[in-house]
Design an enzyme around this catalytic site. Structure first.
Site, short mmCIF file in Angstrom:
data_model
loop_
_atom_site.label_atom_id
_atom_site.label_comp_id
_atom_site.label_asym_id
_atom_site.label_seq_id
_atom_site.Cartn_x
_atom_site.Cartn_y
_atom_site.Cartn_z
N HIS A 107 -47.60 44.75 -59.75
CA HIS A 107 -47.57 45.48 -61.00
C HIS A 107 -47.34 44.51 -62.17
CE1 HIS A 107 -45.54 48.67 -58.24
NE2 HIS A 107 -46.84 48.69 -58.08
N TYR A 129 -32.87 43.89 -62.16
CA TYR A 129 -33.91 43.68 -63.17
C TYR A 129 -33.31 43.79 -64.56
CZ TYR A 129 -36.87 45.21 -59.21
OH TYR A 129 -37.46 45.38 -57.98
#
Length: 465
Positions: free
Chosen positions: A67, A130
């Site tokens: 992605h 993240y």
């Protein structure tokens, strides 16, 4: 064994691997997973994260991706081990380039916008961390690549047939079917001016807006500025009529464009996470320093300098900014050098101020420095940018022009600022007597300014049209 904090570059531009020191004993371990000051000092972009997310995968072999997300991302492993694969899906010569890396608690990766990322767990109960610089949205557009693409040929440690993959990820397109992620745009405001034109020539792919298209003095226009797909805003728009700023109408216009408008622009840029490049002036100082560095106290003498100083303060608190102070700007339109060249050709013997000292800044040099700072990952902040070389007065510059045109330098008559103002019918703004800016911080980024006297000779040899 504890390693030093280090940053490694990869074959994918902007994709950086961070080696993290991990301190452990019988109780466990500790690491600084994100340390802004240390990491940016080593070259990691100051990307301004706004969201922290954590993901847990139970079994080994869970594979996710590939992605490419519409934000920058700092990914690390909190627990377990993983294999990471990144594919450049941005338009350009490195489209399709692959980098792989095994991740554990000692390794993090900075993933720039448009680079596809994917991860395969190598141990049970792997936990990812993240940091991203835009809030997640269900409407965000992702660019996808099939995990089994034959061109990328990612060497997955756990065979594809044995991996746990979602049906959605299995259905992503092959590389030949992927539309490359467009490069983030650079927007140049004031693009019809001397500096704006030089910037467009120096910054490939930059898009310009003229004053007619966006007036910095119009708060509503700035509030409605569309910055979607824009990564960098370069503000070359300003009110520059120094003497007119001392009049009633000029004062309002100077503050509207150089202070109020700049503050509104800084707020919009910050809200969109853009880098803001803004140009300021030696006029924010009083000219008492022999060579003013970036920490010189603001002490403007006139309205123009006061408005520019207010704009400086607004820009200085924008998270991602380059505030470039400059002096005595010369470009491809009407300016002091061209005026002296015309007077020399016309046989005129001008009176020129000899007690204001500084350095010229050619717009090509200012644009070159701008491009350097943007592409070299130089730390955000304030930089002084002019041409280099020995400083000189306006009269010295005029004499150089006259000599180039074959006229005697004695044809230029030196006067003081006070005498010049006394003989001028219109009101004149106070000028700093010394406008020499310290260029040390700029040089520390690897940029060497061109000598102003050589640049002047080169400029005089060009067509003034």
């Amino acid at each position: 064994m504890t390693v030093d904090l280090a940053i490694r570059h990869t074959a994918i531009p902007g994709l950086l691997v961070v080696d993290l020191p991990v301190h452990g004993d019988s109780r466990g371990w500790f690491k600084e997973n994100w340390q802004r000051a240390k990491m940016t000092a080593l070259g990691l972009p100051d990307f301004g994260p706004v969201q922290h997310s954590v993901a847990h995968n139970g079994p080994a072999g869970v594979t996710r991706g590939i992605h490419a997300e519409p934000w920058d991302k700092f990914v690390s492993v909190v627990h377990g081990r993983a294999f990471g694969a990144w594919v450049d899906l941005r338009e350009g010569p490195t489209f399709g380039t692959v980098h792989t890396e095994e991740l554990d608690e000692r390794t993090a990766v900075f993933v720039p916008r448009g680079v596809g990322n994917s991860y395969q767990t190598l141990a049970p109960d792997t936990v990812y961390s993240y940091l991203v610089n835009a809030h997640w949205s269900p409407d965000a557009h992702y660019t996808m690549l099939n995990l089994a693409d034959e061109t990328a040929a990612v060497p997955w440690p756990i065979p594809w047939a044995d991996a746990t993959v979602s049906d959605k990820d299995r259905a992503h397109p092959r590389l030949g079917e992927v539309s490359p992620v467009p490069a983030a745009r650079t927007l140049v405001l004031g693009s019809a001016g001397q500096l704006g034109r030089a910037l467009l020539a120096q910054l490939p792919g930059a898009v310009g807006l003229t004053r007619a298209e966006l007036d910095l003095g119009d708060p509503a226009a700035i509030a409605g500025l569309d910055l979607s797909g824009v990564d960098t805003v370069v503000n070359a728009a300003a009110f520059t009529q120094v003497d007119r700023a001392e009049t009633d109408d000029g004062r309002r216009q100077a503050w509207a464009a150089n202070a109020t408008g700049v503050a509104a622009l800084a707020a919009v840029a910050a809200r969109h996470g853009c880098t803001l490049v803004h140009y300021s002036s030696d006029y924010v100082f009083d000219g008492t320093a022999r060579e003013a560095d970036e920490g010189e106290p603001l002490a403007p003498l006139g309205v123009y300098g006061q408005a520019k100083a207010a704009g400086d303060l607004a820009v200085s608190v924008t998270p991602r900014h380059y505030l470039l102070r400059t002096s005595w700007v010369v470009g491809d339109g009407g300016n002091f050098v061209r005026t002296m060249q015309r007077l020399a050709g016309g046989g005129v013997e001008p009176r020129v101020v000899d007690d204001q000292v500084g350095r010229l800044t050619f717009t090509s040099e200012l644009a070159r420095a701008t491009a350097h700072l943007l592409t070299s990952a130089a730390p955000y902040g304030t930089y002084h940018v002019t041409n280099g070389g020995e400083p000189g007065s306006w009269a010295q510059i005029a004499r150089r022009v006259f000599a180039h045109e074959g006229r005697p330098q004695s044809a230029v008559h030196a006067v003081t600022t006070q005498d010049y103002a006394a003989d001028t019918p219109d009101p004149t703004a106070p000028r700093p007597p010394r406008s020499v800016l310290d260029l040390s911080r700029l040089r520390a980024t690897g940029f060497e300014p061109t000598d102003q006297w050589q640049a002047l000779e080169d400029y005089l040899g060009t067509d003034p049209a």
